[in-house]
Motif scaffolding. Structure first.
Motif, PDB file in Angstrom:
ATOM      1  N   ARG A 184      28.661  53.381  82.311  1.00 18.67           N
ATOM      2  CA  ARG A 184      29.218  54.701  82.584  1.00 18.67           C
ATOM      3  C   ARG A 184      28.430  55.392  83.709  1.00 18.67           C
ATOM      4  O   ARG A 184      29.017  55.966  84.624  1.00 18.67           O
ATOM      5  N   MET A 185      27.100  55.304  83.655  1.00 15.96           N
ATOM      6  CA  MET A 185      26.277  55.914  84.705  1.00 15.96           C
ATOM      7  C   MET A 185      26.550  55.261  86.059  1.00 15.96           C
ATOM      8  O   MET A 185      26.696  55.952  87.079  1.00 15.96           O
ATOM      9  N   LYS A 238      29.239  53.622  86.987  1.00 10.67           N
ATOM     10  CA  LYS A 238      30.605  53.939  87.409  1.00 10.67           C
ATOM     11  C   LYS A 238      30.656  55.335  88.034  1.00 10.67           C
ATOM     12  O   LYS A 238      31.287  55.533  89.079  1.00 10.67           O
ATOM     13  N   GLU A 239      29.986  56.294  87.406  1.00  7.02           N
ATOM     14  CA  GLU A 239      29.948  57.657  87.948  1.00  7.02           C
ATOM     15  C   GLU A 239      29.280  57.689  89.321  1.00  7.02           C
ATOM     16  O   GLU A 239      29.761  58.355  90.240  1.00  7.02           O
ATOM     17  N   GLN A 240      28.191  56.949  89.462  1.00  8.52           N
ATOM     18  CA  GLN A 240      27.502  56.901  90.757  1.00  8.52           C
ATOM     19  C   GLN A 240      28.391  56.259  91.822  1.00  8.52           C
ATOM     20  O   GLN A 240      28.426  56.717  92.962  1.00  8.52           O
ATOM     21  N   GLU A 262      31.726  56.152  91.844  1.00  7.28           N
ATOM     22  CA  GLU A 262      32.819  57.069  92.164  1.00  7.28           C
ATOM     23  C   GLU A 262      32.341  58.163  93.097  1.00  7.28           C
ATOM     24  O   GLU A 262      33.042  58.528  94.047  1.00  7.28           O
ATOM     25  N   GLU A 263      31.145  58.677  92.863  1.00  4.00           N
ATOM     26  CA  GLU A 263      30.581  59.704  93.737  1.00  4.00           C
ATOM     27  C   GLU A 263      30.368  59.154  95.144  1.00  4.00           C
ATOM     28  O   GLU A 263      30.683  59.798  96.136  1.00  4.00           O
TER      29      GLU A 263
END
Length: 183
Positions: A159-160, A162-164, A166-167
């Motif tokens: 999750r971490m 993936k968020e990075q 996407e950013e």
């Protein structure tokens, strides 16, 4: 074993480990990557190194890393594509143009760096899962953690990451790229 002692071992056996990895893979870049993975694994398990048998211990880790790489699905897929292209039996698909390969390799390297930069307790789990392609069961055994804990840490690490990603994609205007799937 102290960090200084481990550093001395790295300096002493770096060429040996590289030679072993290169003999298996016949590729300089892959051998260099495997050397890094070998010493990372050795560092994580440096307390298991018998002081009088450091050379064979490192040689065994290096050969196992190289064998694991050669058995990996990634290597088989890349090798099959290269063989088909060289034999003239296949053309590179549209998505395999050199500029797109370079972009995906850059992103893969970026992801590798993101995995390496994760903080504990996610770092070791992510390295073993994403970079060494270990199963959650193997990771639990290696780290001495309950499998359910490892799976939870993997979920959170994914999750971490993936968020990075996407950013990063938003910042760079990237539409598609490498995704992190739940294995």
């Amino acid at each position: 074993m102290t960090n200084e002692q481990f550093g001395a071992i790295v300096s002493q056996y770096e060429r040996l480990v590289y030679t072993i990895c290169f003999q298996f893979t016949k590729d300089h870049q892959t051998a260099e990557d495997l050397v890094q993975e070998t010493f990372l694994s050795a560092y994580l398990h440096k307390e298991d190194c018998p002081p009088e048998s450091c050379r064979p211990w490192l040689a065994r880790i290096a050969s196992n890393k190289a064998k694991d790489y050669l058995r990996s699905a990634y290597h088989r897929r890349v090798q099959a594509t290269e063989d088909e292209v060289l034999a003239g039996t296949a053309e590179l698909p549209q998505a395999q143009r050199p500029e797109e390969i370079a972009v995906s390799q850059d992103e893969a390297q970026y992801i590798r760096g993101m995995v390496q930069a994760l903080r504990e307790p996610y770092h070791k789990v992510a390295v073993l899962f994403f970079l060494q392609e270990r199963t959650p069961e193997e990771i639990a055994r290696v780290l001495g953690r309950p499998e359910k804990t490892v799976r939870t840490q993997l979920y959170r690490a994914k999750r971490m990451l993936k968020e990075q990603l996407e950013e990063r994609r938003k910042q760079h205007g990237i539409v598609s790229g490498i995704g992190l799937s739940d294995r």
